[in-house]
Design a protein around this motif. Structure first.
Motif, PDB file in Angstrom:
ATOM      1  N   TRP A   1       0.671  -1.091   0.260  1.00  0.00           N
ATOM      2  CA  TRP A   1       0.206  -0.092   0.063  1.00  0.00           C
ATOM      3  C   TRP A   1       0.963   1.297   0.020  1.00  0.00           C
ATOM      4  O   TRP A   1       2.067   1.100   0.954  1.00  0.00           O
TER       5      TRP A   1
ATOM      6  N   LEU B   1       1.262   4.753   1.188  1.00  0.00           N
ATOM      7  CA  LEU B   1       1.223   5.874   1.595  1.00  0.00           C
ATOM      8  C   LEU B   1       1.463   7.316   1.522  1.00  0.00           C
ATOM      9  O   LEU B   1       2.737   7.136   1.184  1.00  0.00           O
ATOM     10  N   THR B   2       0.518   8.212   1.896  1.00  0.00           N
ATOM     11  CA  THR B   2       1.065  10.255   1.782  1.00  0.00           C
ATOM     12  C   THR B   2       1.017  10.419   3.586  1.00  0.00           C
ATOM     13  O   THR B   2       0.368  11.431   3.125  1.00  0.00           O
ATOM     14  N   ASN B   3       0.620   9.399   4.429  1.00  0.00           N
ATOM     15  CA  ASN B   3       0.936  10.256   6.018  1.00  0.00           C
ATOM     16  C   ASN B   3       2.211   9.816   6.183  1.00  0.00           C
ATOM     17  O   ASN B   3       1.705   9.817   7.679  1.00  0.00           O
TER      18      ASN B   3
ATOM     19  N   GLN C   1       1.697   6.284   9.427  1.00  0.00           N
ATOM     20  CA  GLN C   1       0.758   5.733   9.323  1.00  0.00           C
ATOM     21  C   GLN C   1       0.055   4.254   9.089  1.00  0.00           C
ATOM     22  O   GLN C   1      -0.352   3.670   8.701  1.00  0.00           O
TER      23      GLN C   1
ATOM     24  N   PHE D   1      -6.591   0.861   6.103  1.00  0.00           N
ATOM     25  CA  PHE D   1      -5.987   1.988   5.572  1.00  0.00           C
ATOM     26  C   PHE D   1      -7.310   2.779   4.955  1.00  0.00           C
ATOM     27  O   PHE D   1      -6.413   4.028   4.927  1.00  0.00           O
TER      28      PHE D   1
ATOM     29  N   GLN E   1      -6.681   6.686   5.725  1.00  0.00           N
ATOM     30  CA  GLN E   1      -5.519   7.656   4.276  1.00  0.00           C
ATOM     31  C   GLN E   1      -6.845   8.090   3.755  1.00  0.00           C
ATOM     32  O   GLN E   1      -8.278   8.598   4.066  1.00  0.00           O
TER      33      GLN E   1
ATOM     34  N   ALA F   1      -5.746  12.208  -1.641  1.00  0.00           N
ATOM     35  CA  ALA F   1      -4.104  11.379  -1.884  1.00  0.00           C
ATOM     36  C   ALA F   1      -3.779  12.331  -2.460  1.00  0.00           C
ATOM     37  O   ALA F   1      -3.869  12.135  -3.772  1.00  0.00           O
TER      38      ALA F   1
END
Length: 513
Positions: free
Chosen positions: A100, A102-104, A108, A272, A276, A280
């Motif tokens: 996956w 992740l944008t944090n 996260q 997720f 999320q 994103a």
């Protein structure tokens, strides 16, 4: 959770990588093609790539033109999209069943991993020196925790890792264990015996989760340690932006093709989607795609980075003023390797604290290092990067020795300076007793009291000297005078910061009422 069901997992639903294989960056390439068309943008983001905007003026028109929202045909909407193919390539590269984006950040990923654990049992067996985001995950999940204490280097005042024997002992007293959660590598680059710990966890019928935030580059060159999934971990958080080349705040979460994959995959997917963003960042996502391609296809460049780091360590040893921290790793049974891209220098041996060395390197030499402690500075070299190492070595060795002059102005030798530094060095405080779960303490009615009045009371917050962000006080733990002194001295140090503190000086603390 105790289980002996080790059936072969079903095939992954992730689509196969495209014909171009790891040479492609399907998401990034699709995004670039999309931005090259003549769009009239009447959608979000609000800047709509306006060529005359302040954003375009600062970042350039290419950045704003690529800043698209999610759910676009031909990019991430539909079946077998470029995003699907990018995720499949990342899973293949890291040896995962599924990955996956992740944008944090890896924070996260740690929160997701903690949130799925209640489906496996009631108690997380967790390394005490985990990142604060794992503790945040305990607050979200409501799990109990049994902490495994890491080894501590008394000379450096830093925590390393845990052994398989430590984990086995904790599992013996935790019949309702959900999973084992460890950190490898550590902030100083110490690598744990993930294989032995994974075998121990699996023998007890629970998965192993590894916070591999600092090891996203592992496994992509013969000179690097194997990554956690290859060593038997079931779930690994990878902070790709740290040393693997993606943009800040981008990361990945990897699920192994192992005995717990069938159980974990739907749980992770649901968690997720819970945390999320529905918006994103396309820029962060594209950077993950490109970082994966670079790691896989540019091993020679990574080799150059390892050689550059080796040159720094070699020069430090030859010049003799400072010491290389990892040279002492062999004394700790929980350490089986070291990250060669992490350069930890014992500055105290050269008569200057790590905090002062960092301040002077920044102010006088325009050199930024990753972190400083009372005793050391830690520099990192990203995979594929070859910085001016000679400049760093020269600047390091031109630093003054503030501790070589006593209060009366008389000079003292380097050995005496090192002894003075050791005498005043911050020591990691021992954790206080646990009285409540992290969630119970965090959600309880709380009071704000003066720091000295908080001693002996139960903390409602996570308090972590940052970086590295390893919690020194957890919600539900008794606050000790030692911890208060440590946090206040950390806050007073150059570049010192305490995450979770109510004020910069840590003069007030939040406690359970």
């Amino acid at each position: 959770m105790r289980t002996t069901d080790h059936r072969t997992p079903s095939p992954s639903p992730t689509p196969a990588p495209p014909d171009g294989g790891q040479l492609c960056a399907p998401y990034a390439e699709a995004l670039l093609r999309h931005a090259g068309r003549d769009w009239l943008r009447l959608n979000v983001p609000g800047h709509a790539a306006a060529p005359g905007s302040d954003l375009a003026g600062l970042f350039g028109s290419r950045i704003t033109a690529l800043d698209f929202p999610p759910l676009l045909d031909g990019i991430d909407l539909g079946r077998d999209t470029p995003l699907d193919r990018a995720l499949a390539l990342a899973a293949e590269a890291w040896g995962a069943r599924r990955t996956w984006f992740l944008t944090n950040g890896a924070s996260q990923g740690n929160q997701i991993a903690s949130m799925v654990a209640p489906a496996l049992g009631r108690t997380l067996v967790v390394q005490r020196s985990v990142h604060s985001s794992v503790i945040d995950g305990l607050v979200l999940s409501g799990l109990d925790a049994v902490f495994v204490q890491p080894s501590v280097d008394p000379e450096q005042g830093i925590a390393h890792g845990v052994t398989a024997a430590d984990v086995a002992e904790a599992l013996e007293r935790t019949p309702d264990a959900a999973a084992v959660y460890i950190v490898s590598p550590s902030y100083f680059g110490a690598v744990a015996d993930v294989r032995a710990i994974a075998d121990t966890a699996h023998a007890a019928g629970v998965p192993l989760i590894v916070d591999e935030a600092w090891g996203s580059h592992f496994g992509f060159h013969p000179g690097l340690p194997a990554n956690a999934l290859c060593a038997g971990a079931d779930l690994a958080t990878s902070s790709t932006h740290k040393l693997a080349g993606s943009l800040t705040q981008s990361a990945m979460l990897h699920l192994a093709e192992g005995p717990f994959a069938d159980l974990l995959e739907p749980l992770v997917d649901r968690a997720f989607r819970l945390v999320q963003s529905t918006s994103a960042s396309a820029l962060l996502t594209a950077s993950l795609d490109l970082a994966r391609r670079s790691l896989v296809t540019a091993a020679d460049a990574t080799g150059g980075s390892i050689e550059a780091a080796d040159r720094v360590r070699g020069a430090v040893r030859a010049l003799g003023r400072f010491r290389v921290v990892s040279d002492g790793f062999h004394a700790f049974p929980d350490i089986v390797g070291a990250d060669p891209l992490r350069i930890a220098i014992d500055t105290r041996a050269g008569g200057i604290t790590g905090h002062e060395a960092r301040r002077r390197l920044f102010r006088d030499h325009q050199i930024m290092v990753e972190v400083a402690t009372d005793a050391a500075v830690v520099a990192v070299i990203g995979a594929g990067s070859v910085p001016d190492t000679a400049r760093f070595v020269e600047a390091l060795h031109t630093l003054p020795s503030p501790l070589t002059t006593d209060p009366a102005g008389a000079g003292v030798g380097t050995a005496a300076a090192a002894a003075a530094a050791a005498a005043g060095m911050l020591r990691l405080p021992a954790p206080g007793a646990t009285k409540l779960t992290a969630r119970e303490a965090f959600l309880s009615p709380a009071l704000v009291v003066a720091a000295e009045e908080a001693v002996g009371r139960i903390s409602a917050d996570t308090l972590a000297a940052y970086p590295p962000g390893i919690p020194n006080v957890l919600p539900g733990e008794v606050i000790t005078a030692e911890a208060v002194r440590f946090l206040q001295r950390t806050a007073a140090a150059p570049n010192g910061h305490v995450r979770g503190a109510l004020d910069l000086g840590v003069t007030r603390l939040r406690v359970v009422a």
